[in-house]
Design a protein around this motif. Structure first.
Motif, short mmCIF file in Angstrom:
data_model
loop_
_atom_site.label_atom_id
_atom_site.label_comp_id
_atom_site.label_asym_id
_atom_site.label_seq_id
_atom_site.Cartn_x
_atom_site.Cartn_y
_atom_site.Cartn_z
N TYR A 333 -10.13 8.71 -10.14
CA TYR A 333 -10.29 8.34 -8.74
C TYR A 333 -11.20 7.14 -8.58
CZ TYR A 333 -11.35 8.63 -3.77
OH TYR A 333 -11.51 8.32 -2.43
N GLU A 334 -12.27 7.06 -9.37
CA GLU A 334 -13.21 5.94 -9.27
C GLU A 334 -12.52 4.63 -9.64
OE1 GLU A 334 -13.70 8.71 -10.96
OE2 GLU A 334 -15.12 9.73 -9.61
N VAL A 335 -11.61 4.65 -10.61
CA VAL A 335 -10.85 3.47 -11.02
C VAL A 335 -9.88 3.07 -9.90
CG1 VAL A 335 -9.14 2.59 -12.66
CG2 VAL A 335 -11.05 4.00 -13.48
N PHE A 336 -9.25 4.08 -9.33
CA PHE A 336 -8.32 3.85 -8.22
C PHE A 336 -9.02 3.17 -7.04
CE2 PHE A 336 -7.21 5.77 -4.09
CZ PHE A 336 -5.94 5.26 -3.89
N VAL A 337 -10.20 3.64 -6.68
CA VAL A 337 -10.95 3.07 -5.56
C VAL A 337 -11.40 1.65 -5.87
CG1 VAL A 337 -13.11 3.23 -4.25
CG2 VAL A 337 -11.72 5.28 -4.63
N LYS A 338 -11.94 1.45 -7.06
CA LYS A 338 -12.40 0.13 -7.45
C LYS A 338 -11.25 -0.88 -7.45
CE LYS A 338 -14.92 -2.29 -11.14
NZ LYS A 338 -15.58 -2.14 -12.48
N ASP A 339 -10.11 -0.45 -7.96
CA ASP A 339 -8.94 -1.33 -8.03
C ASP A 339 -8.46 -1.69 -6.62
OD1 ASP A 339 -6.49 -2.22 -9.97
OD2 ASP A 339 -5.73 -1.49 -8.05
N THR A 340 -8.42 -0.72 -5.73
CA THR A 340 -7.98 -0.96 -4.34
C THR A 340 -8.91 -1.95 -3.65
OG1 THR A 340 -7.08 1.29 -4.23
CG2 THR A 340 -7.42 0.14 -2.15
N ASP A 341 -10.22 -1.77 -3.84
CA ASP A 341 -11.19 -2.68 -3.24
C ASP A 341 -11.06 -4.10 -3.80
OD1 ASP A 341 -12.11 -0.53 -1.82
OD2 ASP A 341 -13.92 -0.23 -3.04
N LYS A 342 -10.78 -4.17 -5.08
CA LYS A 342 -10.65 -5.48 -5.72
C LYS A 342 -9.41 -6.22 -5.22
CE LYS A 342 -11.84 -7.28 -10.28
NZ LYS A 342 -12.05 -6.93 -11.70
N TRP A 343 -8.33 -5.48 -5.01
CA TRP A 343 -7.11 -6.10 -4.45
C TRP A 343 -7.40 -6.66 -3.05
CZ3 TRP A 343 -3.70 -6.18 -0.43
CH2 TRP A 343 -2.48 -6.79 -0.67
N GLU A 344 -8.12 -5.87 -2.27
CA GLU A 344 -8.46 -6.31 -0.91
C GLU A 344 -9.28 -7.59 -0.96
OE1 GLU A 344 -10.14 -4.08 3.03
OE2 GLU A 344 -11.31 -3.82 1.19
N LYS A 345 -10.22 -7.66 -1.88
CA LYS A 345 -11.13 -8.81 -1.96
C LYS A 345 -10.44 -10.05 -2.51
CE LYS A 345 -15.56 -10.24 -3.99
NZ LYS A 345 -16.70 -9.82 -4.85
N GLU A 346 -9.61 -9.88 -3.54
CA GLU A 346 -9.07 -11.04 -4.25
C GLU A 346 -7.65 -11.44 -3.85
OE1 GLU A 346 -11.74 -10.76 -8.33
OE2 GLU A 346 -9.56 -10.85 -8.46
N VAL A 347 -6.88 -10.49 -3.33
CA VAL A 347 -5.49 -10.80 -2.98
C VAL A 347 -5.29 -10.85 -1.47
CG1 VAL A 347 -3.07 -10.14 -3.25
CG2 VAL A 347 -4.69 -9.75 -5.13
#
Length: 449
Positions: A333-347
């Motif tokens: 879950y922590e990886v899933f959340v971090k990945d989602t936040d990173k997509w929001e920030k960078e894409v």
């Protein structure tokens, strides 16, 4: 000279002077009338010229309006076509405009409402193979390309066949949309799709439109660009390092097809472009976390933003495909959340807000039962309302709840086509006939089938 002689000479002189004066007066009058006639004639010509120019301008404007309205009508957007005609001042009494209006209203009356939005298929592709010889060159990447990719020639034949069978491209937002309720809450409700009898809606998407670095020498497009006219196209690098431009992937090829067949697109709909972020987007190395020292990072992000803006104006929609192409259902879950936040920030910071999530690997964050749990809640709070997995077991699958819309997608690739052609699965038979589509340059058998 005697007195009588003097008087006679004075009379003659006086009469001559009077005659001369009369001639002068008559001459002036004649010239004045001639000049006036000439002036009036010139004025009439000028006025006539102005009227003629006005009429031609009016005809030209009317013709332009009808041309735009015709294009809308061909895409089944009759309401906008009718509004465009009625927006012309004094359109009533103009035979051309009235004729166009009558035609649109007649065609609109013949449209049929698509009754079941759960019976709408969703097909998807990966990046198209532009050069078979490079993709199928026997190296360790060949099997993956053969299994999961489609060639340009296959794509062209598929789209043509689907068009011939009456399929019309719609947006996923046409299937269902959030609607304000009396209590100010939002509820997902079925959409209204109106098409001619015999026409069938479908949704199209493309995954991984990043033109990953590992694909650079294997016969794929290099990136999406805008040409000198501001139109969407691809760049592709040849063996000698030279760059050529053209339609080498889904988006430009589909634009070419819709230009010729505007009735293939429902009210301007295009496809969904699913983006990861770790290698950038649209062929540009845009990730600040991965390309920290890149001297072109800022420029690449700006170019990608400009391309995405043009695509959105054309009707293309964008979706998250996760930042790192992770399995959203099984990753911690922590990886899933971090990945989602990173997509929001960078894409998302490049392509803008989106409410569509297309799961990598065809995975999902829940079973076929309605979503629940913290992964769904996290994505929902991020603004995602449309979710798509992969399900080729049936022609179409749509789950519409009060909160979201979920749709199963059918992968059109080497695996799926090989299974239909050689194993009799017929998954794609309702969409197109695989036999004339399947590229003869594919190595057989297709791995994974």
């Amino acid at each position: 000279m005697n007195e009588n002689g003097k008087r006679k000479r004075i009379r003659i002189a006086t009469l001559s002077l009077l005659a001369l004066i009369m001639l002068i007066i008559l001459g002036v009058s004649w010239l004045s009338s001639k000049d006036l006639a000439f002036f009036n004639k010139q004025k009439t010509k000028q006025a006539s010229g102005k009227i003629s120019t006005h009429i031609n301008s009016s005809v030209s404007n009317d013709s332009s309006v009808i041309k735009k309205a015709d294009l809308l009508a061909k895409g089944y957007d009759f309401d906008r076509a009718i509004a465009l005609i009625k927006g012309v001042k004094d359109y009533e009494g103009n035979p051309d405009l009235e004729s166009a209006l009558t035609r649109y209203e007649k065609e609109k009356a013949q449209m049929v409402r698509w009754q079941d939005v759960t019976k709408i298929p969703h097909v998807f592709f990966h990046t198209l193979i532009a050069d078979n010889q490079k993709a199928f060159d026997g190296d360790y990447r060949q099997d993956g390309y053969n299994a999961y990719m489609t060639t340009i020639e296959e794509f062209k034949k598929i789209i043509q066949q689907m068009y011939d069978r009456g399929y019309v491209l719609v947006s996923i937002h046409d299937i269902g949309h959030l609607e304000k309720q009396k209590d100010r809450s939002e509820k997902m409700v079925p959409g209204d799709i109106w098409l001619p009898k015999g026409k069938k809606p479908f949704v199209l998407s493309q995954d991984d439109v990043s033109y990953y670095e590992y694909m650079e020498v294997d016969g794929f497009a290099k990136r999406l660009i805008l040409n000198k006219k501001g139109n969407l196209t691809n760049e592709m690098e040849l063996e000698d390092g030279s760059i050529v431009t053209g339609s080498y992937d889904v988006a430009p090829l589909l634009e070419d097809f819709i230009d010729k067949h505007p009735d293939f697109s429902y009210r301007g709909a295009r496809g969904i472009i699913a983006l990861t972020g770790y290698n950038g987007v649209l062929g540009y190395r845009t990730s600040p976390s991965e390309y920290t020292n890149s001297p072109t990072l800022k420029e690449d992000r700006e170019k990608a933003r400009n391309v995405s803006l043009t695509m959105k104006k054309q009707g293309w929609e964008f979706a998250s495909h996760s930042w790192g192409h992770i399995n959203d259902g099984s990753a911690p879950y922590e990886v899933f959340v971090k990945d989602t936040d990173k997509w929001e920030k960078e894409v998302e910071s490049i392509i803008g807000k989106t409410d569509i999530y297309l799961f990598p690997f065809g995975s999902d964050i829940g079973s076929w039962h309605p979503y629940q749990g913290k992964r769904y809640e996290y994505l929902k709070n991020k603004g995602f309302n449309y979710f798509c997995n992969v399900d080729a077991s049936k022609p179409s699958w749509v789950q519409l709840t009060d909160e979201y819309l979920r749709q199963g997608r059918i992968n059109i690739d080497g695996i799926r086509m090989y299974e239909d052609l050689y194993k009799g699965k017929n998954t794609l038979s309702t969409l197109f006939d695989v036999k004339p589509v399947f590229d003869k340059e594919r190595p057989l058998p297709v791995p994974g089938s």
